[in-house]
Each structure stands twice: as C-alpha cells, then as structure tokens.
Design a protein around this motif. Structure first.
Motif, PDB file in Angstrom:
ATOM      1  N   ALA A 206       0.829  -1.199   0.000  1.00  0.00           N
ATOM      2  CA  ALA A 206       0.000   0.000   0.000  1.00  0.00           C
ATOM      3  C   ALA A 206       0.865   1.252   0.000  1.00  0.00           C
ATOM      4  O   ALA A 206       0.547   2.246  -0.672  1.00  0.00           O
ATOM      5  CB  ALA A 206      -0.927   0.001   1.217  1.00  0.00           C
ATOM      6  N   ALA A 207       1.974   1.215   0.734  1.00  0.00           N
ATOM      7  CA  ALA A 207       2.882   2.367   0.779  1.00  0.00           C
ATOM      8  C   ALA A 207       3.509   2.610  -0.591  1.00  0.00           C
ATOM      9  O   ALA A 207       3.632   3.755  -1.027  1.00  0.00           O
ATOM     10  CB  ALA A 207       3.954   2.145   1.833  1.00  0.00           C
ATOM     11  N   ARG A 208       3.900   1.534  -1.263  1.00  0.00           N
ATOM     12  CA  ARG A 208       4.493   1.688  -2.601  1.00  0.00           C
ATOM     13  C   ARG A 208       3.493   2.298  -3.569  1.00  0.00           C
ATOM     14  O   ARG A 208       3.842   3.162  -4.380  1.00  0.00           O
ATOM     15  CB  ARG A 208       4.965   0.318  -3.123  1.00  0.00           C
ATOM     16  CG  ARG A 208       6.213  -0.206  -2.439  1.00  0.00           C
ATOM     17  CD  ARG A 208       6.810  -1.364  -3.255  1.00  0.00           C
ATOM     18  NE  ARG A 208       7.802  -2.076  -2.462  1.00  0.00           N
ATOM     19  CZ  ARG A 208       7.576  -3.222  -1.825  1.00  0.00           C
ATOM     20  NH1 ARG A 208       6.366  -3.785  -1.879  1.00  0.00           N
ATOM     21  NH2 ARG A 208       8.529  -3.823  -1.142  1.00  0.00           N
ATOM     22  N   ARG A 209       2.247   1.830  -3.509  1.00  0.00           N
ATOM     23  CA  ARG A 209       1.218   2.376  -4.403  1.00  0.00           C
ATOM     24  C   ARG A 209       1.028   3.867  -4.134  1.00  0.00           C
ATOM     25  O   ARG A 209       0.859   4.668  -5.062  1.00  0.00           O
ATOM     26  CB  ARG A 209      -0.101   1.623  -4.218  1.00  0.00           C
ATOM     27  CG  ARG A 209      -0.120   0.240  -4.823  1.00  0.00           C
ATOM     28  CD  ARG A 209      -1.541  -0.308  -4.924  1.00  0.00           C
ATOM     29  NE  ARG A 209      -2.157  -0.472  -3.611  1.00  0.00           N
ATOM     30  CZ  ARG A 209      -2.044  -1.574  -2.877  1.00  0.00           C
ATOM     31  NH1 ARG A 209      -1.353  -2.612  -3.323  1.00  0.00           N
ATOM     32  NH2 ARG A 209      -2.638  -1.656  -1.694  1.00  0.00           N
ATOM     33  N   ALA A 210       1.034   4.248  -2.866  1.00  0.00           N
ATOM     34  CA  ALA A 210       0.860   5.655  -2.512  1.00  0.00           C
ATOM     35  C   ALA A 210       1.994   6.502  -3.070  1.00  0.00           C
ATOM     36  O   ALA A 210       1.759   7.594  -3.615  1.00  0.00           O
ATOM     37  CB  ALA A 210       0.793   5.797  -0.992  1.00  0.00           C
TER      38      ALA A 210
END
Length: 199
Positions: free
Chosen positions: A19-23
């Motif tokens: 999720a952090a990478r997508r953000a």
C-alpha cells in the motif's frame, strides 16, 4: 504560499509495504500520527507539499497543525525517512501534542558570535559537535531554536550543554540524566598559523 506549519492529509485505510508503494507511485507520502491518548492513524500527504514544508528549519521544532479529512490536530514531527538515492520522502511520523503535557523534541542550535569570538581572533576554528539538542518543555514554551553564544570561547576551550542559557521552562534532556551526559557542543581548535601556535 502554503502554511509551513500545517500539513493537510487524508486518512489511509490500508497499511503495509504494498500500500505504501502504491501511494508513493501517485505522489503521496505515507505517514502516521500517534500518541496523545488516541489511536494511531495512517495518513497520506502530498509529496510536493511535504518537500516545501521540510525546506523550512522551523518545521522540525514547531507545533504543527495536522489536518486530516477536515479535522485538525496538534503534533510535532518525530521522524522523516528519505530515499537514500532519490530526492524523495518515503515516510513521516507525527506525535500528537497535548498542550498541558511536556514533550521531548530535538531543537536546532544556532551558533552566535562565532567569527568575533576570542579564539577566532587568534585564528582558531570552531568545531561543532552538535547541530541540535533534545529538550523537554510544555508545547507553549517550545523554542524554534536554541542560541549558543561563542563570543568568549578561546582556543583550547569547549562549550558544554550546561553552559547554554536556556529559555524559561525549557530543559535539556541529557542533563537530567546526570553530569556524565554534559557533552561538548562546540570547541575552539587551534589552526596552523594561529597566534597560539607560535608559543
């Protein structure tokens, strides 16, 4: 111009590395706000706005407004994770502030009268051992920076934490741990060609 002391965020429902990478791919900075007798909350910040805010020294030692989905909380910046190679902020940590409770924050040191000090007039060079210091105080007393007056510093001498004149209501955390933690902040070193070398 945006207010350097306000971070506008949105709640982040998902946690974890994916999720952090997508953000980050869409220009957001994952963050968390915690403490203050409330549950931790995951946040998303605009990367461009974050970069603008972090360019100001005061943001690291100031009470900040964190506005999440229209609700504003007081907090201090406790951590910034940066990419080792890219100009990118990877993650930020905010600590909620309760105005009636003391907090611990690292505050920048501003060295005053360095060029006109006793040692500098003899050709000495100041070596800085610290650039900031952790202080404890109520939020209302939190200074933007701490001044360190070097005017009387001579060659071969050092200024320690206990020598710093602190604002009212502000204490250095290390000194509360005992005299062995009274570390040097700056020293005046003799340079080649300085007057003291001639003796």
């Amino acid at each position: 111009m945006s207010n350097v002391f306000e971070f506008v965020a949105e709640g982040r429902g998902q946690s974890g590395k994916n999720a952090a990478r997508r953000a980050r791919r869409v220009g957001s900075v994952p963050a968390i706000i915690y403490g203050g007798h409330a549950e931790p909350q995951m946040l998303l910040l605009n990367h461009n706005e974050v970069i603008k805010h972090l360019a100001h020294e005061a943001v690291y030692s100031h009470i900040l407004d964190i506005t999440v989905d229209g609700k504003t909380e007081k907090a201090v910046l406790k951590g910034v994770q940066r990419h080792p190679a890219k100009f990118q902020v990877l993650h930020m940590d905010f600590l909620r502030v309760t105005m009636s409770e003391a907090l611990k924050v690292h505050v920048p040191l501003h060295f005053m009268n360095e060029q006109t000090s006793v040692g500098a007039k003899k050709g000495g060079i100041v070596a800085h051992a610290m650039i900031d210091v952790e202080v404890s105080c109520l939020p209302v007393a939190l200074p933007d920076y701490i001044e360190v007056d070097l005017s009387s510093l001579d060659v071969g001498e050092s200024i320690h934490l206990s020598d710093i004149v602190m604002p009212t209501g502000v204490e250095i955390v290390a000194l509360a741990q005992g005299p062995e933690h009274d570390h040097p902040v700056a020293s005046m070193m003799a340079s080649k060609g300085s007057k003291d070398d001639a003796s």
